[in-house]
Enzyme design. Structure first.
Site, PDB file in Angstrom:
ATOM      1  N   HIS A 101       6.132   4.142 -12.532  1.00  0.00           N
ATOM      2  CA  HIS A 101       6.460   5.694 -12.289  1.00  0.00           C
ATOM      3  C   HIS A 101       8.072   5.382 -12.085  1.00  0.00           C
ATOM      4  CE1 HIS A 101       2.337   5.454 -10.301  1.00  0.00           C
ATOM      5  NE2 HIS A 101       2.290   6.961 -10.758  1.00  0.00           N
ATOM      6  N   ASP A 104       9.010   4.331  -8.701  1.00  0.00           N
ATOM      7  CA  ASP A 104       8.660   3.090  -8.371  1.00  0.00           C
ATOM      8  C   ASP A 104       9.741   2.096  -8.719  1.00  0.00           C
ATOM      9  OD1 ASP A 104       6.014   3.730  -8.134  1.00  0.00           O
ATOM     10  OD2 ASP A 104       5.442   3.075 -10.101  1.00  0.00           O
TER      11      ASP A 104
HETATM   12  C1  XLS Z   1      -3.767   7.397  -8.539  1.00  0.00           C
HETATM   13  C2  XLS Z   1      -3.514   6.955 -10.325  1.00  0.00           C
HETATM   14  C3  XLS Z   1      -2.128   6.815 -10.713  1.00  0.00           C
HETATM   15  C4  XLS Z   1      -1.798   6.723 -12.160  1.00  0.00           C
HETATM   16  C5  XLS Z   1      -0.486   6.775 -12.534  1.00  0.00           C
HETATM   17  O1  XLS Z   1      -4.911   7.456  -8.401  1.00  0.00           O
HETATM   18  O2  XLS Z   1      -4.500   5.873 -10.486  1.00  0.00           O
HETATM   19  O3  XLS Z   1      -1.602   5.511 -10.096  1.00  0.00           O
HETATM   20  O4  XLS Z   1      -2.381   5.481 -12.611  1.00  0.00           O
HETATM   21  O5  XLS Z   1       0.189   8.038 -12.120  1.00  0.00           O
END
Ligand code: XLS
Ligand code: CA
Ligand code: CA
Length: 439
Positions: A101, A104
């Site tokens: 993201h 991140d």
């Molecule tokens: C959260 C999600 C997230 C997505 C990406 O539960 O798994 O991590 O994969 O935003």
């Protein structure tokens, strides 16, 4: 740049007899299975948020793992150190792809333009490291659920101003994906849902989410993004009800708003079980609709009602998952992204290595066993035979769409009473499955 994971080796394949905890027992990257190398079939990816960021903090306690990598968290030095750590980690584990993201990668600044400048800097560095190592981006996404502004959603927010911020993050997220050559762009509707219908205009919110996705597609295609957009379904958490509840619901939404040509589904194992489905069910529903895009490879705990994001270790599930993936012709712009974190008490760097070894071995074993199931042929033969009454006579006329309701009713009258259909033989098929798995 000095070594971060000191004392931890490049992990090699040693085979199933090895008792070296830092070796692969089943994942042999270049081994050919069903015509392709394991590496190609599995396309493992590292999730930046869990591996490089999450430190074990939960609502009852602070972090247990040190992810500072020698720098002060919240600084750009730390953001760059995470890049060093990520590439060293991927290189040592032989993981070819990564996902992230926006936030991140960098600490979010007070203004979007400053955040974007930080993202430019860090992705310049990532690009250099990609050139050096050959690592690739599987998909990008924007975090539109952590910042308080997104408390009521991003595309589904009640605030036009917040909607603009969401649009800005999506725009930048796609630009970064194009810059790094990522294969996909994910929308996980973290807070695209509601807490109560008493304050919610569902139709309005769905239309706005679809509009944001349409704008993303238009913009992405205009700047040369050729990959797939993905919706990642999840039924609940953090909101009580999320619109992208499961694969079938998400496909219906995409079709309703004319987005199904550009989008596919990113299926997460733990989200499947939260929706009351099996992982295999979600993969099958996506595959039969030609919408199977990518996979977030983790597992949940059926005794817990939330998203635990564990590293996959259940080989029945990885086998059934790889069975679906192989039968659907493989993942095209997708891969297996370990959206998974070590348990809070597994807080060392070595635990991170062992977690990936577990996940990669579980899927490698699943791949081999899925291929064996297909080669064995008994499941396919059984299914073919199960529907054989549709191969000729009135059955064939039903399948071709020629038979009328009147004709079918006349056939029923002629039959008097139908014979019982053939047995489902579930127990026999499960024993075939065990025999293929365990010999
Ligand atoms: C959260 C999600 C997230 C997505 C990406 O539960 O798994 O991590 O994969 O935003
Ligand atoms: Ca996920
Ligand atoms: Ca998850």
């Amino acid at each position: 740049m000095s070594e971060i994971f000191k004392g931890l080796p490049v992990v090699a394949f040693e085979g199933s007899k090895s008792d070296n905890p830092l070796a692969f027992k089943y994942y042999d990257a270049d081994k050919i299975v069903a015509g392709k190398s394991m590496r190609e079939h599995l396309r493992f990816a590292m999730a930046w948020w869990h591996n490089m960021c999450a430190n074990g903090v939960d609502m009852f306690g602070v972090g247990t793992a040190d992810k500072s990598f020698g720098q002060t968290p919240g600084t750009m030095e730390h953001a760059l150190a995470k890049v060093d750590a990520a590439f060293e980690f991927m290189t040592k584990l032989g993981v070819d792809y990564f996902c992230f993201h926006d936030v991140d990668l960098v600490p979010e600044a007070d203004t979007i333009s400053e955040t974007n400048a930080r993202l430019d800097k860090v992705t310049d560095y990532i690009k250099e490291k990609m050139k050096e190592t050959g690592k690739k981006q599987l998909w990008g996404t924007a975090n539109m659920f952590s910042n308080p502004r997104f408390m009521n959603g991003a595309g589904s927010t009640n605030s036009a101003e917040v909607y603009c911020f969401a649009a800005a993050q999506v725009k930048k997220g796609i630009e970064l994906t194009v810059k790094l050559g990522g294969l996909g762009y994910v929308f996980w509707g973290g807070r695209e849902g509601y807490e109560t219908l008493l304050n919610t205009d569902v139709k309005f919110e769905l239309e706005n989410i679809a509009n944001l996705m349409r704008l993303a597609v238009e913009y992405g295609r205009s700047i040369g993004f050729e990959g797939d957009f993905f919706i990642e379904p999840k039924p609940k958490e953090p909101t009580k009800h999320q619109y992208d509840f499961d694969t079938a619901t998400s496909i219906g939404f995409l079709r309703q708003y004319g987005l199904d040509k550009d989008f596919k589904i990113n299926i997460e194992a733990n989200h499947a079980t939260l929706a009351g489905h099996t992982f295999q069910h979600e993969l099958r529903i996506a595959a039969v609709n030609d919408m199977l895009g990518s996979v977030d490879a983790n597992q949940g705990d059926l005794l817990l009602g939330w998203d635990t994001d564990e590293f996959p270790f259940n080989v029945y599930d990885t086998t059934l998952a790889m069975y679906e993936i192989l039968k659907s012709g493989g993942l095209k712009n997708g891969g297996l992204n370990f959206d998974a974190k070590t348990r809070r008490p597994s807080y060392t760097y070595e635990d991170m290595f062992k977690a990936f070894i577990l996940g990669m071995d579980s899927f490698a074993l699943g791949l081999v066993k899925a291929d064996a199931l297909i080669t064995d042929g008994r499941l396919d033969a059984f299914i073919k035979n199960r529907y054989s009454s549709f191969e000729s006579g009135i059955g064939a006329r039903i399948r071709s769409g020629e038979a009328t309701l009147t004709e079918l009713a006349a056939e029923a009258e002629k039959l008097g009473a139908p014979k019982l259909p053939s047995s489902g033989e579930q127990e026999y098929l499960e024993s075939v499955f065990n025999q293929v798995l365990f010999g």
